[in-house]
Design a protein around this motif. Structure first.
Motif, PDB file in Angstrom:
ATOM      1  N   SER A 109       0.815  -1.212   0.000  1.00 24.95           N
ATOM      2  CA  SER A 109       0.000   0.000   0.000  1.00 24.95           C
ATOM      3  C   SER A 109       0.851   1.266   0.000  1.00 24.95           C
ATOM      4  O   SER A 109       0.376   2.342  -0.390  1.00 24.95           O
ATOM      5  N   ASP A 110       2.123   1.154   0.432  1.00 24.72           N
ATOM      6  CA  ASP A 110       3.009   2.320   0.457  1.00 24.72           C
ATOM      7  C   ASP A 110       3.533   2.684  -0.927  1.00 24.72           C
ATOM      8  O   ASP A 110       3.976   3.820  -1.139  1.00 24.72           O
ATOM      9  N   ILE A 111       3.536   1.724  -1.846  1.00 24.94           N
ATOM     10  CA  ILE A 111       4.155   1.996  -3.147  1.00 24.94           C
ATOM     11  C   ILE A 111       3.158   1.971  -4.312  1.00 24.94           C
ATOM     12  O   ILE A 111       3.389   2.593  -5.338  1.00 24.94           O
ATOM     13  N   MET A 112       2.052   1.251  -4.147  1.00 24.99           N
ATOM     14  CA  MET A 112       1.113   1.144  -5.264  1.00 24.99           C
ATOM     15  C   MET A 112       0.390   2.471  -5.482  1.00 24.99           C
ATOM     16  O   MET A 112      -0.044   3.120  -4.529  1.00 24.99           O
ATOM     17  N   VAL A 160      18.891  -2.657   5.339  1.00 22.76           N
ATOM     18  CA  VAL A 160      17.942  -3.765   5.233  1.00 22.76           C
ATOM     19  C   VAL A 160      16.644  -3.204   4.674  1.00 22.76           C
ATOM     20  O   VAL A 160      16.119  -2.210   5.183  1.00 22.76           O
ATOM     21  N   ILE A 161      16.122  -3.839   3.629  1.00 15.00           N
ATOM     22  CA  ILE A 161      14.827  -3.455   3.055  1.00 15.00           C
ATOM     23  C   ILE A 161      13.841  -4.573   3.371  1.00 15.00           C
ATOM     24  O   ILE A 161      14.056  -5.724   2.978  1.00 15.00           O
ATOM     25  N   PHE A 162      12.801  -4.238   4.097  1.00 15.90           N
ATOM     26  CA  PHE A 162      11.800  -5.242   4.475  1.00 15.90           C
ATOM     27  C   PHE A 162      10.529  -5.011   3.672  1.00 15.90           C
ATOM     28  O   PHE A 162       9.935  -3.930   3.710  1.00 15.90           O
ATOM     29  N   LEU A 163      10.100  -6.049   2.934  1.00 21.43           N
ATOM     30  CA  LEU A 163       8.893  -5.993   2.120  1.00 21.43           C
ATOM     31  C   LEU A 163       7.829  -6.873   2.771  1.00 21.43           C
ATOM     32  O   LEU A 163       7.942  -8.111   2.749  1.00 21.43           O
ATOM     33  N   ASP A 164       6.826  -6.275   3.363  1.00 23.42           N
ATOM     34  CA  ASP A 164       5.769  -7.038   4.015  1.00 23.42           C
ATOM     35  C   ASP A 164       4.678  -7.380   2.998  1.00 23.42           C
ATOM     36  O   ASP A 164       4.426  -6.615   2.065  1.00 23.42           O
ATOM     37  N   LYS A 213      -2.296   4.716  -8.438  1.00 26.11           N
ATOM     38  CA  LYS A 213      -3.164   4.610  -9.618  1.00 26.11           C
ATOM     39  C   LYS A 213      -2.549   5.301 -10.831  1.00 26.11           C
ATOM     40  O   LYS A 213      -3.001   5.104 -11.958  1.00 26.11           O
ATOM     41  N   HIS A 214      -1.504   6.125 -10.583  1.00 21.89           N
ATOM     42  CA  HIS A 214      -0.854   6.825 -11.688  1.00 21.89           C
ATOM     43  C   HIS A 214       0.260   5.966 -12.274  1.00 21.89           C
ATOM     44  O   HIS A 214       1.101   5.438 -11.536  1.00 21.89           O
ATOM     45  N   GLN A 215       0.288   5.858 -13.568  1.00 23.13           N
ATOM     46  CA  GLN A 215       1.249   4.994 -14.228  1.00 23.13           C
ATOM     47  C   GLN A 215       2.680   5.472 -13.970  1.00 23.13           C
ATOM     48  O   GLN A 215       2.997   6.648 -14.126  1.00 23.13           O
ATOM     49  N   GLY A 216       3.529   4.541 -13.554  1.00 22.24           N
ATOM     50  CA  GLY A 216       4.947   4.836 -13.334  1.00 22.24           C
ATOM     51  C   GLY A 216       5.281   5.234 -11.912  1.00 22.24           C
ATOM     52  O   GLY A 216       6.453   5.154 -11.513  1.00 22.24           O
ATOM     53  N   ASP A 217       4.296   5.663 -11.104  1.00 24.38           N
ATOM     54  CA  ASP A 217       4.591   6.098  -9.737  1.00 24.38           C
ATOM     55  C   ASP A 217       5.043   4.948  -8.853  1.00 24.38           C
ATOM     56  O   ASP A 217       5.932   5.102  -8.010  1.00 24.38           O
ATOM     57  N   SER A 218       4.450   3.774  -9.019  1.00 25.35           N
ATOM     58  CA  SER A 218       4.820   2.621  -8.193  1.00 25.35           C
ATOM     59  C   SER A 218       6.257   2.194  -8.470  1.00 25.35           C
ATOM     60  O   SER A 218       7.024   1.908  -7.537  1.00 25.35           O
ATOM     61  N   GLU A 219       6.634   2.145  -9.742  1.00 26.08           N
ATOM     62  CA  GLU A 219       8.006   1.767 -10.087  1.00 26.08           C
ATOM     63  C   GLU A 219       9.001   2.784  -9.539  1.00 26.08           C
ATOM     64  O   GLU A 219      10.075   2.417  -9.035  1.00 26.08           O
ATOM     65  N   ARG A 220       8.628   4.078  -9.619  1.00 29.39           N
ATOM     66  CA  ARG A 220       9.522   5.111  -9.088  1.00 29.39           C
ATOM     67  C   ARG A 220       9.678   4.981  -7.569  1.00 29.39           C
ATOM     68  O   ARG A 220      10.756   5.210  -7.026  1.00 29.39           O
ATOM     69  N   ALA A 221       8.595   4.601  -6.884  1.00 24.82           N
ATOM     70  CA  ALA A 221       8.668   4.437  -5.433  1.00 24.82           C
ATOM     71  C   ALA A 221       9.636   3.318  -5.053  1.00 24.82           C
ATOM     72  O   ALA A 221      10.439   3.458  -4.123  1.00 24.82           O
ATOM     73  N   ILE A 222       9.590   2.205  -5.783  1.00 22.27           N
ATOM     74  CA  ILE A 222      10.521   1.099  -5.522  1.00 22.27           C
ATOM     75  C   ILE A 222      11.951   1.527  -5.802  1.00 22.27           C
ATOM     76  O   ILE A 222      12.877   1.270  -5.021  1.00 22.27           O
ATOM     77  N   ARG A 223      12.142   2.220  -6.915  1.00 23.72           N
ATOM     78  CA  ARG A 223      13.482   2.665  -7.298  1.00 23.72           C
ATOM     79  C   ARG A 223      14.052   3.624  -6.251  1.00 23.72           C
ATOM     80  O   ARG A 223      15.226   3.540  -5.884  1.00 23.72           O
ATOM     81  N   LYS A 224      13.199   4.499  -5.725  1.00 23.01           N
ATOM     82  CA  LYS A 224      13.647   5.474  -4.733  1.00 23.01           C
ATOM     83  C   LYS A 224      14.099   4.791  -3.442  1.00 23.01           C
ATOM     84  O   LYS A 224      15.104   5.187  -2.839  1.00 23.01           O
ATOM     85  N   ILE A 225      13.379   3.751  -3.016  1.00 15.49           N
ATOM     86  CA  ILE A 225      13.747   3.040  -1.784  1.00 15.49           C
ATOM     87  C   ILE A 225      15.116   2.385  -1.934  1.00 15.49           C
ATOM     88  O   ILE A 225      15.982   2.482  -1.041  1.00 15.49           O
ATOM     89  N   PHE A 226      15.360   1.712  -3.054  1.00 15.89           N
ATOM     90  CA  PHE A 226      16.648   1.049  -3.250  1.00 15.89           C
ATOM     91  C   PHE A 226      17.786   2.068  -3.409  1.00 15.89           C
ATOM     92  O   PHE A 226      18.906   1.828  -2.937  1.00 15.89           O
ATOM     93  N   GLU A 227      17.516   3.184  -4.066  1.00 15.24           N
ATOM     94  CA  GLU A 227      18.547   4.228  -4.188  1.00 15.24           C
ATOM     95  C   GLU A 227      18.914   4.786  -2.812  1.00 15.24           C
ATOM     96  O   GLU A 227      20.093   5.014  -2.514  1.00 15.24           O
ATOM     97  N   GLU A 228      17.899   4.994  -1.969  1.00 12.33           N
ATOM     98  CA  GLU A 228      18.144   5.481  -0.607  1.00 12.33           C
ATOM     99  C   GLU A 228      18.952   4.469   0.183  1.00 12.33           C
ATOM    100  O   GLU A 228      19.858   4.827   0.945  1.00 12.33           O
ATOM    101  N   ALA A 229      18.644   3.180   0.030  1.00 18.25           N
ATOM    102  CA  ALA A 229      19.371   2.130   0.754  1.00 18.25           C
ATOM    103  C   ALA A 229      20.833   2.078   0.311  1.00 18.25           C
ATOM    104  O   ALA A 229      21.727   1.873   1.139  1.00 18.25           O
ATOM    105  N   ARG A 230      21.088   2.265  -0.985  1.00 20.07           N
ATOM    106  CA  ARG A 230      22.474   2.229  -1.472  1.00 20.07           C
ATOM    107  C   ARG A 230      23.294   3.399  -0.935  1.00 20.07           C
ATOM    108  O   ARG A 230      24.506   3.291  -0.803  1.00 20.07           O
ATOM    109  N   ARG A 231      22.623   4.506  -0.607  1.00 15.87           N
ATOM    110  CA  ARG A 231      23.337   5.659  -0.049  1.00 15.87           C
ATOM    111  C   ARG A 231      23.594   5.506   1.452  1.00 15.87           C
ATOM    112  O   ARG A 231      24.391   6.260   2.015  1.00 15.87           O
TER     113      ARG A 231
END
Length: 488
Positions: A164-167, A192-196, A169-187
């Motif tokens: 629910s945090d990443i999904m 640890v990234i936990f996906l419930d 209704k706008h196209q492309g927003d969900s993918e950007r949310a996932i990408r942003k989390i991993f970019e933040e983790a790499r910095r």
């Protein structure tokens, strides 16, 4: 404190002192706040002594009780800031200590997250820590809970999100949310990234009914980020939890090198969950560890969440008894100490209750029974002592709370674990496997209970000896006129 000649003046001075107390409290100046709250109590009590019972009595009582509640709270905080490193009596254990059983899950998380942070030299050359761990099992067994406790146990940066945090209704927003989390983790390595509830976004793409075009794009982005093509993914661990591993996409399942089954708790684990959920406050729980162990042994088929729900139901039974009670009586308080001395003074000043007494529910035939209703506006709630729970409350709760997982569902997990799980041991519906640290904690708790029992027996023996000595002294004492008058 300035002198005042009337209750009205004392009341005005008390309001000024209260304003100073609140100001100091908001500024986190504990010393000044305590002094101002005490001054407020002194002024209002002085007004009572001058005959202020008829002057704004309800307002004075409300202010006094509010001051007392805040005094007790900041006094306990002040004690902690002064260097008291011991946990409060009802403080719940943090980290893996607050997770009962699940030794294999803890080992997997230590291998993947904690050990590489503590000893990075162990993982050099071709030896790499696990990059992906899937926790699967019945609902309520502690998958999300142990991941949350991992954030306290490890020194890694912890990112947690649900579908629910990443999904979006706008196209492309969900993918950007996932990408942003991993970019933040790499910095912020190690991370640890936990996906419930990973099954919500990781359903098999072969299933046309359970997969949509937007869902496929989200899953593809997640797979790409977990692979880390062109990116440095060292010191990043992805942990996922699911109650429904059967529908996961095979490509996503492959990314989780360790697939760990989180089983139903066994008798020892259930007893520990029950103790943690009930707390250790002796005024709330009147149960011995042996009683809890015997009761937990009867809860076969209960998940950890079911056991915690049963504990909460048992804790509510005395509260309901208070709500339903129509008669209460006063019983003597035990170990009344400051700032409880202020509270006793307030009770005496307003005639709320005998000095040093609690209010407990009772039957109409008990000595001192008084007709009261907890829902009445004038009920002295600050004096109410809710009875501690016993075995009877647990038995009553057991009639209301039932297991939430059936055996057929557990057999499905057994098949999945046999086919895809990482554990080579024989599958067990319940697991009592505890690590060395948890066994040490169990021994410490048992030893503490034995010491507490020994202290209670010694205290009872001393009280009995003192009582016998007092009675013997009275028997030899002559009945002087003063003594007779004292008891007449």
């Amino acid at each position: 404190m300035a002198r005042a000649s009337s209750p009205r003046e004392l009341h005005a001075q008390a309001l000024k002192a209260l304003a100073r107390a609140v100001q100091a409290d908001e500024a986190r100046d504990v010393r000044r706040a305590k002094a101002a709250y005490e001054e407020t109590c002194e002024l209002l009590l002085a007004g009572v002594k001058l005959g202020a019972r008829g002057f704004k009595v309800e307002e004075q009582r409300r202010i006094l009780l509010g001051c007392l509640d805040r005094l007790e709270k900041i006094s306990s905080q002040d004690g902690a800031e002064a260097g008291d490193d011991e946990d409060g009596e009802d403080a719940r254990p943090g980290g893996f200590r607050g997770v009962a059983g699940l030794a294999q899950v803890k080992r997997a998380l230590r291998e993947a997250v904690i050990l590489p942070s503590l000893h990075p030299k162990l993982f050099t050359g071709a030896r790499k820590p696990w990059k992906g761990i899937l926790l699967f099992g019945p609902p309520g067994t502690g998958k999300s809970h142990i991941a949350a406790e991992l954030s306290k146990e490890s020194g890694a940066t912890f990112y947690s999100f649900a579908p629910s945090d990443i999904m979006s209704k706008h196209q492309g927003d969900s993918e950007r949310a996932i990408r942003k989390i991993f970019e933040e983790a790499r910095r912020n390595k190690p991370a640890v990234i936990f996906l419930d509830e990973i099954d919500s976004i990781g359903r098999s793409r072969d299933n046309a009914e359970g997969s949509s075009e937007s869902g496929r794009r989200v899953l593809t982005e997640l797979l790409r980020q977990m692979d880390g093509v062109g990116e440095d993914t060292s010191q990043i661990t992805v942990i996922a939890a699911t109650n429904n591993p059967f529908e996961l996409d095979s490509a996503l399942r492959r990314r989780f090198e360790r697939r760990v089954y989180v089983p139903m708790p066994g008798p020892k684990a259930r007893a520990r969950i029950l103790r943690i959920a009930l707390g250790s406050d002796a005024t709330v729980v009147a149960l011995r560890a042996q009683e809890i162990r015997e009761f937990a042994a009867r809860l076969s088929g209960f998940s950890g969440a079911d056991v915690a729900s049963l504990a909460n139901e048992a804790l509510m039974v005395p509260v309901r008894n208070c709500m339903n009670a129509r008669y209460f009586r006063y019983v003597p308080k035990e170990n009344v100490a400051a700032p409880g001395l202020w509270r006793r003074a307030v009770n005496w000043a307003f005639g709320v209750a005998p000095e040093g007494h609690f209010l407990v529910p009772c039957s109409p035939h008990d000595p001192g029974a008084t007709a009261m209703n907890i829902m009445d506006d004038d009920f002295p709630a600050h004096l109410l002592r809710v009875p501690a729970i016993t075995r009877a409350e647990l038995e009553q709760a057991l009639q209301q709370v039932k297991p939430s997982v059936d055996k057929a569902t557990l057999e499905q997990y057994a098949e999945f674990a046999a086919q895809f799980g990482s554990d080579s041991r024989e599958f067990a519906f319940e697991d009592d496997d505890m690590d060395i640290e948890e066994e040490d904690w169990e021994r410490e708790e048992e030893e503490a209970e034995r010491e507490k029992d020994l202290e209670a027996r010694n205290r009872q023996r001393e009280q009995a000896q003192a009582k016998r000595g007092t009675e013997a002294a009275r028997a030899t004492e002559a009945p002087t006129p003063a003594r007779v008058a004292m008891f007449s």
